[in-house]
Write a protein that holds these residues in place. Structure first.
Motif, mmCIF file in Angstrom:
data_model
loop_
_atom_site.group_PDB
_atom_site.id
_atom_site.type_symbol
_atom_site.label_atom_id
_atom_site.label_comp_id
_atom_site.label_asym_id
_atom_site.label_seq_id
_atom_site.Cartn_x
_atom_site.Cartn_y
_atom_site.Cartn_z
ATOM 1 N N ASN A 84 8.830 -19.418 -7.965
ATOM 2 C CA ASN A 84 7.854 -18.532 -8.649
ATOM 3 C C ASN A 84 6.974 -17.994 -7.392
ATOM 4 O O ASN A 84 6.453 -18.974 -6.973
ATOM 5 N N ILE A 85 7.013 -16.910 -7.033
ATOM 6 C CA ILE A 85 6.188 -16.666 -5.793
ATOM 7 C C ILE A 85 5.161 -15.258 -6.176
ATOM 8 O O ILE A 85 5.803 -14.571 -6.871
ATOM 9 N N TYR A 86 4.116 -15.520 -5.583
ATOM 10 C CA TYR A 86 3.331 -14.203 -5.808
ATOM 11 C C TYR A 86 3.342 -13.427 -4.526
ATOM 12 O O TYR A 86 2.972 -14.176 -3.357
ATOM 13 N N LYS A 87 3.524 -12.130 -4.653
ATOM 14 C CA LYS A 87 3.732 -11.483 -3.221
ATOM 15 C C LYS A 87 2.511 -10.669 -3.014
ATOM 16 O O LYS A 87 1.801 -9.822 -3.736
ATOM 17 N N LEU A 88 1.572 -11.392 -2.011
ATOM 18 C CA LEU A 88 0.324 -10.776 -1.569
ATOM 19 C C LEU A 88 0.425 -9.115 -1.140
ATOM 20 O O LEU A 88 1.479 -8.761 -0.574
ATOM 21 N N THR A 89 -0.603 -8.351 -1.564
ATOM 22 C CA THR A 89 -0.756 -7.109 -1.045
ATOM 23 C C THR A 89 -1.542 -7.128 0.270
ATOM 24 O O THR A 89 -1.917 -7.958 0.381
ATOM 25 N N GLU A 90 -1.154 -6.018 1.010
ATOM 26 C CA GLU A 90 -1.866 -5.903 2.248
ATOM 27 C C GLU A 90 -3.283 -6.219 2.115
ATOM 28 O O GLU A 90 -3.996 -6.827 3.075
ATOM 29 N N GLU A 91 -4.056 -5.651 1.207
ATOM 30 C CA GLU A 91 -5.466 -5.957 0.987
ATOM 31 C C GLU A 91 -5.701 -7.215 0.663
ATOM 32 O O GLU A 91 -6.795 -8.038 1.456
ATOM 33 N N GLU A 92 -5.015 -7.929 -0.029
ATOM 34 C CA GLU A 92 -5.232 -9.349 -0.230
ATOM 35 C C GLU A 92 -4.874 -10.070 0.974
ATOM 36 O O GLU A 92 -5.835 -11.138 1.139
ATOM 37 N N PHE A 93 -4.026 -9.847 1.659
ATOM 38 C CA PHE A 93 -3.688 -10.617 2.739
ATOM 39 C C PHE A 93 -4.760 -10.591 3.718
ATOM 40 O O PHE A 93 -5.109 -11.432 4.555
ATOM 41 N N MET A 94 -5.332 -9.363 4.043
ATOM 42 C CA MET A 94 -6.347 -9.090 5.088
ATOM 43 C C MET A 94 -7.492 -10.008 4.739
ATOM 44 O O MET A 94 -8.453 -10.466 5.542
ATOM 45 N N LYS A 103 -3.738 -25.474 10.109
ATOM 46 C CA LYS A 103 -3.397 -24.275 9.289
ATOM 47 C C LYS A 103 -2.670 -23.289 10.421
ATOM 48 O O LYS A 103 -3.354 -22.633 10.986
ATOM 49 N N ILE A 104 -1.452 -22.792 9.816
ATOM 50 C CA ILE A 104 -0.766 -22.088 10.656
ATOM 51 C C ILE A 104 -0.519 -20.771 9.821
ATOM 52 O O ILE A 104 0.112 -20.653 8.807
ATOM 53 N N LYS A 105 -1.042 -19.557 10.547
ATOM 54 C CA LYS A 105 -1.579 -18.265 9.754
ATOM 55 C C LYS A 105 -0.404 -17.286 10.121
ATOM 56 O O LYS A 105 -0.183 -17.193 11.357
ATOM 57 N N TYR A 106 -0.098 -16.553 9.457
ATOM 58 C CA TYR A 106 0.825 -15.510 9.573
ATOM 59 C C TYR A 106 0.252 -14.172 10.045
ATOM 60 O O TYR A 106 -1.009 -14.113 9.634
ATOM 61 N N THR A 107 0.939 -13.268 10.675
ATOM 62 C CA THR A 107 0.239 -11.851 10.531
ATOM 63 C C THR A 107 0.759 -11.212 9.443
ATOM 64 O O THR A 107 1.933 -11.886 8.801
ATOM 65 N N TYR A 108 0.382 -10.056 8.936
ATOM 66 C CA TYR A 108 1.045 -9.586 7.859
ATOM 67 C C TYR A 108 2.326 -9.125 8.169
ATOM 68 O O TYR A 108 3.190 -9.354 7.050
ATOM 69 N N GLN A 109 2.624 -8.687 9.195
ATOM 70 C CA GLN A 109 4.256 -8.213 9.466
ATOM 71 C C GLN A 109 5.040 -9.570 9.597
ATOM 72 O O GLN A 109 6.358 -9.613 8.915
#
Length: 266
Positions: free
Chosen positions: A160-170, A186-192
């Motif tokens: 079960n996964i919640y898909k972040l919106t671009e706004e939430e990600f930012m 903490k290893i962070k993603y870029t949005y892409q």
């Protein structure tokens, strides 16, 4: 259930007594380093009970001894793994991969076994991770892939996964889930990069016995819940600090399996 958040701090070790058959008497035995609280009553009549608080050294030693004797008769409510128990937790993961039973999991972000090696390497380099840690995390990814393949041979997995919106990600960002190796940076993603890993995860559903269920709310941002039907539940806290709880008590397992949070993690 109300104590679960306290257990999640890692500062409380829970135990329980098996097959306690007592419908008449209640006993209370609280002990700290400098005082004790003892009590007794007839079951259902707590307001008519007797309670005794003291810091008398001789009596304190007696009640400490009594508490230790109780612990000898008790069973652990859950196995708790911290960073100093990494070898024990690795053994548990090996045993888990050979355990037959359908899995239902709630992820705080995305599962590591679905990510491509090239994408993972790119994310680690972007986060200025040193070569030794990169090698460690790539090996961990491979072990996650191997364990997942073993599970899928005989059991189903639904993540079960919640898909972040671009706004939430930012606003909040998203991070690699590396708690199984107790990696606390903490290893962070870029949005892409996040979207690419999400795509990899969807493609992984082409494997037999693996499914993803996209949920409407992000229940937790720091906790992954893994439920193995009729066997046990694993609660994994990803940061501050990283702790894993393996719960086998039937009543608590059922309570977590039926858990429906009224309050979301904000």
């Amino acid at each position: 259930e109300s104590w679960i958040p306290i257990y999640m701090t890692g500062q409380v070790s829970p135990y329980y007594l098996k097959e306690v058959k007592n419908s008449v008497y209640n006993h209370l035995n609280y002990v700290s380093g400098s005082a004790f609280l003892a009590g007794e009553c007839i079951k259902g009549y707590h307001n008519r009970g007797k309670y005794y608080l003291s810091n008398n050294r001789t009596e304190l030693d007696y009640y400490k001894g009594k508490a230790n004797l109780l612990l000898k008769k008790a069973s652990s409510l859950m196995d708790i793994y911290r960073s100093e128990d990494i070898d024990g937790y690795k053994k548990f993961l090996d045993d888990d991969s050979n355990t037959t039973g359908n899995r239902r999991r709630i992820f705080s972000y995305l599962p590591l076994f679905t990510i491509s090696k090239n994408l993972l390497t790119e994310i680690l380099i972007n986060n200025n991770v040193n070569e030794s840690d990169i090698d460690k995390i790539l090996k961990y990814r491979q072990s996650e892939i191997n364990n997942t393949k073993k599970i899928l041979k005989n059991s189903r997995i639904c993540d079960n996964i919640y898909k972040l919106t671009e706004e939430e990600f930012m606003e909040e960002g998203a991070y690699l889930v590396l708690d199984n190796i107790f990696y606390d940076k903490k290893i962070k993603y870029t949005y892409q990069q996040y979207l690419e890993h999400l795509k990899c995860s969807v493609e992984y559903t082409k494997n037999n016995n693996y499914d993803i269920n996209f949920i409407d709310d992000q229940v937790f941002k720091n906790i992954t819940i893994s439920m193995i039907e009729d066997k046990y539940v694993v609660l994994s806290k990803s940061f501050n600090p990283i702790i894993h709880f393996v719960i086998r008590h039937p009543k608590l397992v059922k309570a977590i399996e039926e858990f429906n949070p009224l309050v979301r993690d904000n």
